[in-house]
Design an enzyme around this catalytic site. Structure first.
Site, PDB file in Angstrom:
ATOM      1  N   LYS A 208       0.863  -1.185   0.000  1.00  0.00           N
ATOM      2  CA  LYS A 208       0.000   0.000   0.000  1.00  0.00           C
ATOM      3  C   LYS A 208       0.895   1.229   0.000  1.00  0.00           C
ATOM      4  O   LYS A 208       1.706   1.425   0.912  1.00  0.00           O
ATOM      5  CB  LYS A 208      -0.914   0.011   1.222  1.00  0.00           C
ATOM      6  CG  LYS A 208      -1.852   1.210   1.264  1.00  0.00           C
ATOM      7  CD  LYS A 208      -2.755   1.170   2.478  1.00  0.00           C
ATOM      8  CE  LYS A 208      -3.698   2.362   2.524  1.00  0.00           C
ATOM      9  NZ  LYS A 208      -4.573   2.339   3.716  1.00  0.00           N
ATOM     10  N   ARG A 218     -10.915   9.500   1.727  1.00  0.00           N
ATOM     11  CA  ARG A 218     -10.844  10.147   3.038  1.00  0.00           C
ATOM     12  C   ARG A 218     -12.018  11.086   3.260  1.00  0.00           C
ATOM     13  O   ARG A 218     -12.477  11.250   4.392  1.00  0.00           O
ATOM     14  CB  ARG A 218      -9.503  10.875   3.176  1.00  0.00           C
ATOM     15  CG  ARG A 218      -8.326   9.896   3.277  1.00  0.00           C
ATOM     16  CD  ARG A 218      -6.971  10.564   3.191  1.00  0.00           C
ATOM     17  NE  ARG A 218      -5.903   9.562   3.238  1.00  0.00           N
ATOM     18  CZ  ARG A 218      -4.654   9.782   2.898  1.00  0.00           C
ATOM     19  NH1 ARG A 218      -4.284  10.998   2.491  1.00  0.00           N
ATOM     20  NH2 ARG A 218      -3.752   8.823   2.960  1.00  0.00           N
ATOM     21  N   LYS A 231       1.337  10.115   5.569  1.00  0.00           N
ATOM     22  CA  LYS A 231       1.514   8.732   6.014  1.00  0.00           C
ATOM     23  C   LYS A 231       2.776   8.094   5.441  1.00  0.00           C
ATOM     24  O   LYS A 231       2.878   6.869   5.332  1.00  0.00           O
ATOM     25  CB  LYS A 231       0.269   7.914   5.641  1.00  0.00           C
ATOM     26  CG  LYS A 231      -1.014   8.493   6.234  1.00  0.00           C
ATOM     27  CD  LYS A 231      -2.218   7.585   6.025  1.00  0.00           C
ATOM     28  CE  LYS A 231      -3.465   8.200   6.660  1.00  0.00           C
ATOM     29  NZ  LYS A 231      -4.642   7.297   6.572  1.00  0.00           N
ATOM     30  N   GLU A 247       7.638  -6.734   1.211  1.00  0.00           N
ATOM     31  CA  GLU A 247       6.430  -6.599   2.031  1.00  0.00           C
ATOM     32  C   GLU A 247       5.509  -7.808   1.832  1.00  0.00           C
ATOM     33  O   GLU A 247       4.975  -8.365   2.796  1.00  0.00           O
ATOM     34  CB  GLU A 247       5.684  -5.315   1.655  1.00  0.00           C
ATOM     35  CG  GLU A 247       6.358  -4.028   2.100  1.00  0.00           C
ATOM     36  CD  GLU A 247       6.094  -3.687   3.554  1.00  0.00           C
ATOM     37  OE1 GLU A 247       5.538  -4.533   4.279  1.00  0.00           O
ATOM     38  OE2 GLU A 247       6.450  -2.571   3.965  1.00  0.00           O
ATOM     39  N   LYS A 262      -2.229  -1.520  -3.660  1.00  0.00           N
ATOM     40  CA  LYS A 262      -3.068  -0.328  -3.604  1.00  0.00           C
ATOM     41  C   LYS A 262      -2.191   0.910  -3.691  1.00  0.00           C
ATOM     42  O   LYS A 262      -1.205   0.984  -2.955  1.00  0.00           O
ATOM     43  CB  LYS A 262      -3.868  -0.320  -2.288  1.00  0.00           C
ATOM     44  CG  LYS A 262      -4.821   0.858  -2.146  1.00  0.00           C
ATOM     45  CD  LYS A 262      -5.547   0.802  -0.809  1.00  0.00           C
ATOM     46  CE  LYS A 262      -6.496   1.995  -0.665  1.00  0.00           C
ATOM     47  NZ  LYS A 262      -7.185   2.014   0.638  1.00  0.00           N
ATOM     48  N   SER A 288     -10.318   5.375  -4.824  1.00  0.00           N
ATOM     49  CA  SER A 288     -11.273   6.472  -5.010  1.00  0.00           C
ATOM     50  C   SER A 288     -10.813   7.507  -6.020  1.00  0.00           C
ATOM     51  O   SER A 288     -11.611   8.003  -6.821  1.00  0.00           O
ATOM     52  CB  SER A 288     -11.534   7.150  -3.661  1.00  0.00           C
ATOM     53  OG  SER A 288     -10.326   7.660  -3.103  1.00  0.00           O
ATOM     54  N   TYR A 327     -15.353   0.602  -7.116  1.00  0.00           N
ATOM     55  CA  TYR A 327     -16.647   1.252  -6.907  1.00  0.00           C
ATOM     56  C   TYR A 327     -17.558   1.069  -8.119  1.00  0.00           C
ATOM     57  O   TYR A 327     -18.740   1.364  -8.042  1.00  0.00           O
ATOM     58  CB  TYR A 327     -16.423   2.734  -6.596  1.00  0.00           C
ATOM     59  CG  TYR A 327     -15.527   2.936  -5.391  1.00  0.00           C
ATOM     60  CD1 TYR A 327     -16.030   2.783  -4.098  1.00  0.00           C
ATOM     61  CD2 TYR A 327     -14.170   3.211  -5.538  1.00  0.00           C
ATOM     62  CE1 TYR A 327     -15.205   2.923  -2.989  1.00  0.00           C
ATOM     63  CE2 TYR A 327     -13.340   3.347  -4.438  1.00  0.00           C
ATOM     64  CZ  TYR A 327     -13.859   3.198  -3.170  1.00  0.00           C
ATOM     65  OH  TYR A 327     -13.032   3.319  -2.078  1.00  0.00           O
TER      66      TYR A 327
END
Length: 339
Positions: A208, A218, A231, A247, A262, A288, A327
């Site tokens: 991610k 968000r 982040k 990872e 992602k 999104s 979505y």
């Protein structure tokens, strides 16, 4: 004036022959998109009798629990295998420690129980992270260090473990940790097994990235305005690809059943590398910002909705993804069912 072409000598191989008819194209297609490849992310909110639009994501809504079954029914009827739940937590119950994540009666757990009762055959994917619950918008808890405030890995993992167990006990089939804390997969797996929840799967957000494409999400969960800083200390650097493989390897070793990349479209190379290296169930999240970009172009008349939607989803399959969180899931499923 016409130009003569020597009969039978140019060209011998015509790639266009297999593109000539729709039936031929179907026969030789190397990849296919089906309803079975789709996971539908859904935003839930407190209250009753309300469906509110997510302004930055045209066509996407937040639903209250009394309307959730009706909202999900269309996905179940279309045969979409699973949905992913994301809660919008009221600001008044957020705090620095994200304690609402530990509440076995929180919005997420209530939604899971309701949906498992109404649609027992529908897969439920539960987001495990603290950003919907913290007043600072981070995925873990913040501690003061000599270098300043820092999202504390081990303290966060302890909270995430309890959050995951609560969700699994409420009926979530697939725990999906999106926090990017080190060691959280192993800790969650151990806790689930200790509770006898051995069949609960883990879909790790293994790669991610600290991406600019999360903004509309968000907005949808109400963490955007609260977020302090960024982040980058725990999500991956967009410049890195080898690190993604490390990872994924770590999460698989700790007990992940499936892995995720992602965002999606800007990171198709990562999807391909992960699938080629590990050969495990690999998913991508068409996030999104990707959805919002396509819809903005559609609403401006710059792209044709159905073709752009399906082409973008097929790209994930071509890159090696077993499935896509999108979505567009319901709209895509309707088109795919119609043939």
């Amino acid at each position: 004036m016409s130009i003569a072409t020597p009969t039978g000598s140019f060209p011998n191989t015509r790639m266009r022959r297999n593109r000539r008819d729709a039936w031929t194209r179907r026969l030789v297609a190397e990849n296919a998109l089906s309803v079975d490849d789709l996971i539908w992310p859904i935003f839930i909110r407190e209250g009753s009798g309300q469906t509110t639009d997510v302004g930055s994501m045209p066509g996407v809504v937040r639903v209250t629990l009394d309307r959730l079954a009706g909202h999900v029914e269309k996905a179940a009827a279309l045969g979409i295998p699973a949905i992913a739940l994301f809660p919008m937590t009221p600001p008044e119950i957020k705090n620095a420690e994200g304690t609402e994540a530990l509440n076995p009666e929180n919005l997420m757990c209530r939604a899971a129980r309701l949906l498992k009762r109404e649609f027992p055959e529908l897969g439920l994917v539960g987001d495990v992270a603290l950003d919907p619950y913290t007043d600072h918008g981070h995925d873990g808890v913040i501690r003061d260090t000599r270098a300043g405030e820092y999202v504390h890995n081990d303290d966060s993992v302890g909270i995430l473990v309890t959050q995951a167990v609560n969700q699994a006990e409420a009926g979530i089939d697939v725990i999906a940790p999106s926090d990017m804390m080190d060691g959280r997969i192993g800790a969650i797996r151990a806790a689930l097994d200790a509770k006898g929840l051995i069949d609960t799967r883990i879909m790790s957000y293994a790669a991610k990235y600290a991406s600019a494409f999360y903004g509309p999400f968000r907005d949808a969960v109400g963490s955007g305005r609260a977020l302090r800083g960024d982040k980058k200390t725990y999500q991956m650097d967009p410049a890195n690809t080898d690190e993604a493989l490390r990872e994924v390897a770590l999460d698989l070793a700790e007990g992940a059943d499936m892995v995720m990349v992602k965002p999606g479209m800007p990171y198709l190379d990562i999807v391909r590398r992960v699938k080629d290296r590990f050969g495990v169930p690999t998913f991508a999240y068409q996030v999104s910002g990707e959805y919002a970009m396509i819809m903005a172009a559609v609403n401006n008349g710059w792209l044709e909705h159905d073709r752009a939607m399906l082409e973008s989803l097929l790209g994930f399959k071509r890159a090696g993804a077993n499935g896509v969180l999108t979505y567009f899931a319901v709209e895509a499923a309707q088109l795919l069912r119609a043939g």
